[in-house]
Design an enzyme around this catalytic site. Structure first.
Site, short mmCIF file in Angstrom:
data_model
loop_
_atom_site.label_atom_id
_atom_site.label_comp_id
_atom_site.label_asym_id
_atom_site.label_seq_id
_atom_site.Cartn_x
_atom_site.Cartn_y
_atom_site.Cartn_z
N ASN A 126 0.87 -1.18 0.00
CA ASN A 126 0.00 0.00 0.00
C ASN A 126 0.90 1.22 0.00
O ASN A 126 1.53 1.53 1.01
CB ASN A 126 -0.89 -0.04 1.25
CG ASN A 126 -1.69 1.24 1.43
OD1 ASN A 126 -1.74 2.08 0.54
ND2 ASN A 126 -2.31 1.40 2.59
N TRP A 127 0.98 1.87 -1.14
CA TRP A 127 1.90 3.01 -1.26
C TRP A 127 1.34 4.29 -0.62
O TRP A 127 2.05 5.29 -0.55
CB TRP A 127 2.21 3.27 -2.75
CG TRP A 127 3.27 2.34 -3.28
CD1 TRP A 127 3.72 1.18 -2.70
CD2 TRP A 127 4.04 2.50 -4.49
NE1 TRP A 127 4.70 0.62 -3.47
CE2 TRP A 127 4.92 1.40 -4.58
CE3 TRP A 127 4.05 3.45 -5.51
CZ2 TRP A 127 5.81 1.23 -5.64
CZ3 TRP A 127 4.94 3.29 -6.56
CH2 TRP A 127 5.82 2.19 -6.62
N LYS A 128 0.09 4.25 -0.18
CA LYS A 128 -0.53 5.44 0.43
C LYS A 128 -0.31 6.65 -0.49
O LYS A 128 -0.33 6.48 -1.71
CB LYS A 128 0.02 5.65 1.85
CG LYS A 128 -0.10 4.36 2.69
CD LYS A 128 0.17 4.54 4.15
CE LYS A 128 0.00 3.19 4.85
NZ LYS A 128 0.12 3.28 6.29
N GLU B 225 -6.64 4.75 8.04
CA GLU B 225 -6.41 6.16 7.69
C GLU B 225 -7.63 6.76 7.00
O GLU B 225 -7.79 7.98 6.96
CB GLU B 225 -5.15 6.26 6.81
CG GLU B 225 -3.90 6.03 7.67
CD GLU B 225 -2.71 5.47 6.94
OE1 GLU B 225 -2.67 5.53 5.69
OE2 GLU B 225 -1.81 4.94 7.61
N GLU C 271 -4.88 -4.65 10.79
CA GLU C 271 -3.81 -3.66 10.97
C GLU C 271 -4.06 -2.88 12.26
O GLU C 271 -4.82 -1.90 12.26
CB GLU C 271 -3.79 -2.68 9.80
CG GLU C 271 -3.54 -3.32 8.45
CD GLU C 271 -3.02 -2.30 7.44
OE1 GLU C 271 -1.92 -2.52 6.92
OE2 GLU C 271 -3.70 -1.28 7.19
N HIS D 64 -9.33 1.16 5.21
CA HIS D 64 -8.05 1.39 5.89
C HIS D 64 -8.28 2.34 7.07
O HIS D 64 -9.10 3.25 6.98
CB HIS D 64 -7.02 1.98 4.92
CG HIS D 64 -5.63 1.93 5.46
ND1 HIS D 64 -5.18 2.83 6.40
CD2 HIS D 64 -4.61 1.06 5.24
CE1 HIS D 64 -3.93 2.52 6.72
NE2 HIS D 64 -3.56 1.45 6.03
N SER E 28 3.95 -2.10 10.27
CA SER E 28 5.41 -2.18 10.48
C SER E 28 6.01 -3.52 10.06
O SER E 28 6.99 -3.98 10.65
CB SER E 28 5.77 -1.85 11.93
OG SER E 28 5.44 -0.51 12.22
N GLY F 184 3.07 -1.07 4.19
CA GLY F 184 3.12 0.33 3.82
C GLY F 184 4.53 0.75 3.43
O GLY F 184 4.99 0.52 2.31
N GLY F 185 5.24 1.34 4.36
CA GLY F 185 6.54 1.94 4.08
C GLY F 185 7.52 1.02 3.38
O GLY F 185 8.23 1.44 2.46
N GLY G 10 3.26 2.26 10.79
CA GLY G 10 4.26 3.31 10.63
C GLY G 10 5.03 3.65 11.88
O GLY G 10 5.72 4.67 11.92
P1 13P Z 1 3.45 0.41 7.51
O1 13P Z 1 3.88 -0.92 6.91
O2 13P Z 1 4.17 1.56 6.98
O3 13P Z 1 3.41 0.30 9.00
O4 13P Z 1 1.91 0.62 7.04
C1 13P Z 1 1.00 -0.40 7.20
C2 13P Z 1 -0.23 -0.03 6.48
O5 13P Z 1 -0.98 0.82 6.92
C3 13P Z 1 -0.52 -0.74 5.22
O6 13P Z 1 -1.81 -0.51 4.80
#
Ligand code: 13P
Length: 249
Positions: A10-12, A95, A163, A93, A208, A229-230, A169
């Site tokens: 997920n590149w956000k 977010e 999640e 998600h 993470s 994510g990251g 993050g």
């Molecule tokens: P991180 O892997 O950066 O913690 O993000 C997780 C996430 O929200 C994937 O959707």
């Protein structure tokens, strides 16, 4: 039948055109890992270019509207994603649930829209830190599942991503035992509601995940993959996670 591992990036809100080469490197490396399904969900703006750069690869959106069209400025409908070659959509998600006040009912409607458009849907859930600390995480997540999973679906078309919000993050991750307990509870609730179908659904862990902890997390009970994510933004960081999943597949 055994569930294939599924690793999704997920590149956000990250990535300009020059990031397409990174996606190409990721998908190219993924072809060497045949026991795992891999998908990338970039910002909407990169989907078409990513589809063109990696024909046949699974590319998706990070959200969709529940309606198929209409006066919803700024939103993107599920059939629009399918129309440009996306095969996947993330819904619910944290977010979006937190930052855009999406309710369980909203998430359910978005999941239904994604399924109706023929997309593979990844439906997210997860508790905030204070809920984890008060011991209410499982009840909280099962209530999200009860309220946001559609009433009917093809189990191969709907995955759940757990999640925990406090793990996103932050570099913090739950213990493997806590992840296994949550995933077991989610599958149990799905089995109670939908029967054997629950056995075919993939449950992803997110928060993470990195190349160091992926093998352990992906090997936990009822964990069928990862939503990353990251560490999904570069091939250097994402491919080791894909390889870890492949080794367990
Ligand atoms: P991180 O892997 O950066 O913690 O993000 C997780 C996430 O929200 C994937 O959707």
């Amino acid at each position: 039948m055994a569930r294939r591992k599924y690793v999704v990036g997920n590149w956000k809100m990250n990535g300009l055109s020059d990031a397409i080469s990174e996606a190409q490197a990721i998908f190219s490396a993924a072809t060497g890992h045949q026991s795992v399904d891999v998908a990338l969900c970039p910002p909407f703006t990169l989907i078409s270019a990513m589809v063109a750069a990696a024909p046949g690869a699974a590319v998706g959106g990070q959200d969709c509207h529940s309606a198929t069209s209409g006066a919803f400025t700024g939103s993107v409908a599920a059939p629009m994603l399918a129309d440009i070659g996306a095969g996947v959509v993330i819904v619910g998600h944290s977010e979006r649930r937190e930052g855009f006040s999406e309710s369980d009912a909203d998430v359910q409607a978005k999941a239904e829209a994604g399924l109706a458009a023929g997309l593979s849907v990844i439906l997210c859930c997860g508790e905030p830190r204070e809920v984890r600390e008060s011991g209410g995480a499982i009840d909280f997540v099962l209530a999200q599942i009860a309220g946001s999973v559609p009433a009917s679906f093809d189990p191969h078309q709907l995955a759940i991503a757990y999640e925990p919000i406090w793990a996103i993050g932050t570099g913090l991750v739950p213990t493997v035992a806590d992840v296994a307990a949550m995933h077991g509870a989610i599958r149990g609730a799905l089995a109670a509601r939908f029967g054997d179908v629950a056995d075919d659904m993939r449950l992803l862990y997110g928060g993470s995940v990195n190349g160091e902890n992926a093998a352990e997390l992906l090997d936990a009970g009822d964990v069928d993959g990862a939503l990353v994510g990251g560490a999904s933004l570069t091939a250097a960081k994402f491919v080791p996670i894909i390889a870890a999943a492949d080794a367990l597949g």
